[in-house]
Design a protein around this motif. Structure first.
Motif, PDB file in Angstrom:
ATOM      1  N   UNK A 241     -46.956 113.928  72.133  1.00  0.00           N
ATOM      2  CA  UNK A 241     -46.314 113.517  73.379  1.00  0.00           C
ATOM      3  C   UNK A 241     -45.214 114.477  73.827  1.00  0.00           C
ATOM      4  N   UNK A 242     -44.849 115.463  73.017  1.00  0.00           N
ATOM      5  CA  UNK A 242     -43.721 116.349  73.317  1.00  0.00           C
ATOM      6  C   UNK A 242     -44.235 117.732  73.683  1.00  0.00           C
ATOM      7  N   UNK A 243     -43.760 118.250  74.808  1.00  0.00           N
ATOM      8  CA  UNK A 243     -44.139 119.592  75.246  1.00  0.00           C
ATOM      9  C   UNK A 243     -43.385 120.642  74.447  1.00  0.00           C
ATOM     10  N   UNK A 244     -44.084 121.700  74.040  1.00  0.00           N
ATOM     11  CA  UNK A 244     -43.463 122.817  73.330  1.00  0.00           C
ATOM     12  C   UNK A 244     -42.876 123.778  74.365  1.00  0.00           C
ATOM     13  N   UNK A 245     -41.594 124.110  74.212  1.00  0.00           N
ATOM     14  CA  UNK A 245     -40.936 125.056  75.124  1.00  0.00           C
ATOM     15  C   UNK A 245     -41.176 126.470  74.604  1.00  0.00           C
ATOM     16  N   UNK A 246     -42.225 127.119  75.116  1.00  0.00           N
ATOM     17  CA  UNK A 246     -42.550 128.470  74.655  1.00  0.00           C
ATOM     18  C   UNK A 246     -41.495 129.479  75.065  1.00  0.00           C
ATOM     19  N   UNK A 247     -40.724 129.171  76.102  1.00  0.00           N
ATOM     20  CA  UNK A 247     -39.721 130.122  76.577  1.00  0.00           C
ATOM     21  C   UNK A 247     -38.456 130.108  75.711  1.00  0.00           C
ATOM     22  N   UNK A 248     -38.337 129.138  74.797  1.00  0.00           N
ATOM     23  CA  UNK A 248     -37.131 129.070  73.968  1.00  0.00           C
ATOM     24  C   UNK A 248     -37.083 130.205  72.960  1.00  0.00           C
ATOM     25  N   UNK A 249     -38.235 130.680  72.494  1.00  0.00           N
ATOM     26  CA  UNK A 249     -38.282 131.784  71.543  1.00  0.00           C
ATOM     27  C   UNK A 249     -38.611 133.098  72.229  1.00  0.00           C
ATOM     28  N   UNK A 250     -39.042 134.066  71.425  1.00  0.00           N
ATOM     29  CA  UNK A 250     -39.359 135.390  71.942  1.00  0.00           C
ATOM     30  C   UNK A 250     -40.857 135.679  71.853  1.00  0.00           C
TER      31      UNK A 250
ATOM     32  N   UNK B 208     -51.916 104.333  65.004  1.00  0.00           N
ATOM     33  CA  UNK B 208     -51.469 103.127  65.691  1.00  0.00           C
ATOM     34  C   UNK B 208     -51.016 103.439  67.105  1.00  0.00           C
ATOM     35  N   UNK B 209     -50.430 104.641  67.308  1.00  0.00           N
ATOM     36  CA  UNK B 209     -50.099 105.113  68.655  1.00  0.00           C
ATOM     37  C   UNK B 209     -51.185 106.100  69.074  1.00  0.00           C
ATOM     38  N   UNK B 210     -51.913 105.839  70.139  1.00  0.00           N
ATOM     39  CA  UNK B 210     -53.014 106.735  70.531  1.00  0.00           C
ATOM     40  C   UNK B 210     -52.527 108.157  70.758  1.00  0.00           C
ATOM     41  N   UNK B 211     -53.339 109.113  70.333  1.00  0.00           N
ATOM     42  CA  UNK B 211     -53.011 110.529  70.535  1.00  0.00           C
ATOM     43  C   UNK B 211     -53.090 110.871  72.019  1.00  0.00           C
ATOM     44  N   UNK B 212     -52.130 111.669  72.488  1.00  0.00           N
ATOM     45  CA  UNK B 212     -52.039 112.025  73.895  1.00  0.00           C
ATOM     46  C   UNK B 212     -52.324 113.516  74.086  1.00  0.00           C
ATOM     47  N   UNK B 213     -52.549 113.889  75.358  1.00  0.00           N
ATOM     48  CA  UNK B 213     -52.673 115.291  75.777  1.00  0.00           C
ATOM     49  C   UNK B 213     -53.732 116.051  74.981  1.00  0.00           C
ATOM     50  N   UNK B 214     -54.863 115.393  74.696  1.00  0.00           N
ATOM     51  CA  UNK B 214     -55.974 116.067  74.030  1.00  0.00           C
ATOM     52  C   UNK B 214     -55.873 116.114  72.525  1.00  0.00           C
ATOM     53  N   UNK B 215     -54.923 115.390  71.922  1.00  0.00           N
ATOM     54  CA  UNK B 215     -54.800 115.379  70.466  1.00  0.00           C
ATOM     55  C   UNK B 215     -55.849 114.483  69.824  1.00  0.00           C
ATOM     56  N   UNK B 216     -56.085 114.671  68.518  1.00  0.00           N
ATOM     57  CA  UNK B 216     -57.055 113.865  67.780  1.00  0.00           C
ATOM     58  C   UNK B 216     -56.417 113.367  66.498  1.00  0.00           C
ATOM     59  N   UNK B 217     -56.784 112.146  66.109  1.00  0.00           N
ATOM     60  CA  UNK B 217     -56.218 111.523  64.912  1.00  0.00           C
ATOM     61  C   UNK B 217     -56.939 112.068  63.684  1.00  0.00           C
ATOM     62  N   UNK B 218     -56.217 112.794  62.829  1.00  0.00           N
ATOM     63  CA  UNK B 218     -56.807 113.390  61.627  1.00  0.00           C
ATOM     64  C   UNK B 218     -56.219 112.833  60.343  1.00  0.00           C
ATOM     65  N   UNK B 219     -55.130 112.062  60.441  1.00  0.00           N
ATOM     66  CA  UNK B 219     -54.490 111.442  59.280  1.00  0.00           C
ATOM     67  C   UNK B 219     -53.851 110.144  59.760  1.00  0.00           C
ATOM     68  N   UNK B 220     -53.790 109.134  58.928  1.00  0.00           N
ATOM     69  CA  UNK B 220     -53.243 107.859  59.402  1.00  0.00           C
ATOM     70  C   UNK B 220     -51.864 108.011  60.038  1.00  0.00           C
TER      71      UNK B 220
END
Length: 250
Positions: free
Chosen positions: A111-120, A84-96
């Protein structure tokens, strides 16, 4: 039922078919009437004929489960998920209502960016800078990023050219060159004094040097004029001085 098909609803469509039937055919022929006269009459014969017929044909129509649809109208399977909400940033709908996200993004609609710098897991040796959908490594002052874009290597210090030109090897080279030049001049003066008595006895050309001892002595003393080692040292020092001057201008 097919996959993700929840129900079927009856539906009719108009269909055509071929039907056979008996068709009468009136055929004329001659016969003998009263008075022995020829008369024309008809007789009926029958033959099989075919004709097109139309009728309503029942056809089941599959109904997809909620959140699913058909990829095209020619298939019965409901294999396309609906978000119902279109997939963003290159995502694809694979489940309702849920998207499959590419690396660097998360959330139901990516829609949410992953903070790769938060981990190691980023692998940066010093600094990690998070970017939209990715990250990059950086180095502290005095270091530079290696070819793998993760490790940091110390910078090679560049010598101060002002200090180098004032108190460095250039001043020592100048003193050494002046000393060598003085020695060459002194040797040339001594050589001229030694050769002065023999100038009148010198042959006109080197190939005229004979076996006379005085001629040989004079010719040998003349070879001292090539003081190669001292001249080469002076030239080398001059080249080094020119190199230092170019570095100072740069």
């Amino acid at each position: 039922l097919s996959r993700r098909v929840c129900a079927t609803a009856p539906q009719s469509r108009v269909g055509t078919y071929t039907e056979s039937h008996v068709q009468p055919v009136y055929q004329p022929y001659l016969t003998t009437c009263q008075g022995h006269r020829a008369c024309s009459t008809y007789r009926t014969i029958y033959r099989v004929a075919y004709r097109q017929r139309y009728r309503q044909l029942p056809e089941p129509v599959a109904s997809c489960c909620p959140g699913w649809s058909r990829a095209n109208t020619h298939t019965l399977s409901c294999n396309r998920a609906l978000c119902w909400v279109p997939c963003q940033n290159g995502g694809s709908c694979t489940f309702p209502g849920r998207c499959a996200c590419p690396p660097g993004w998360t959330g139901r609609a990516c829609q949410t960016d992953v903070d790769e710098c938060a981990g190691q897991s980023h692998g940066c040796s010093q600094l990690c800078v998070n970017t939209a959908g990715s990250y990059r490594c950086m180095c502290q002052d005095g270091f530079t990023l290696a070819a793998d874009d993760k490790d940091c290597r110390p910078l090679v210090p560049v010598p101060d050219m002002d200090t180098f030109s004032q108190a460095g090897p250039s001043s020592e080279m100048k003193e050494e060159m002046n000393d060598l030049r003085s020695r060459v001049e002194a040797l040339e003066q001594k050589l001229q004094l030694v050769l002065a008595p023999f100038h009148n006895l010198m042959p006109l050309a080197p190939e005229d040097v004979g076996t006379d001892p005085i001629s040989r002595l004079s010719h040998s003393l003349q070879q001292l004029d090539r003081i190669d080692s001292l001249s080469e040292q002076i030239s080398f020092l001059e080249e080094r001085l020119e190199t230092c001057k170019c570095l100072e201008k740069a």
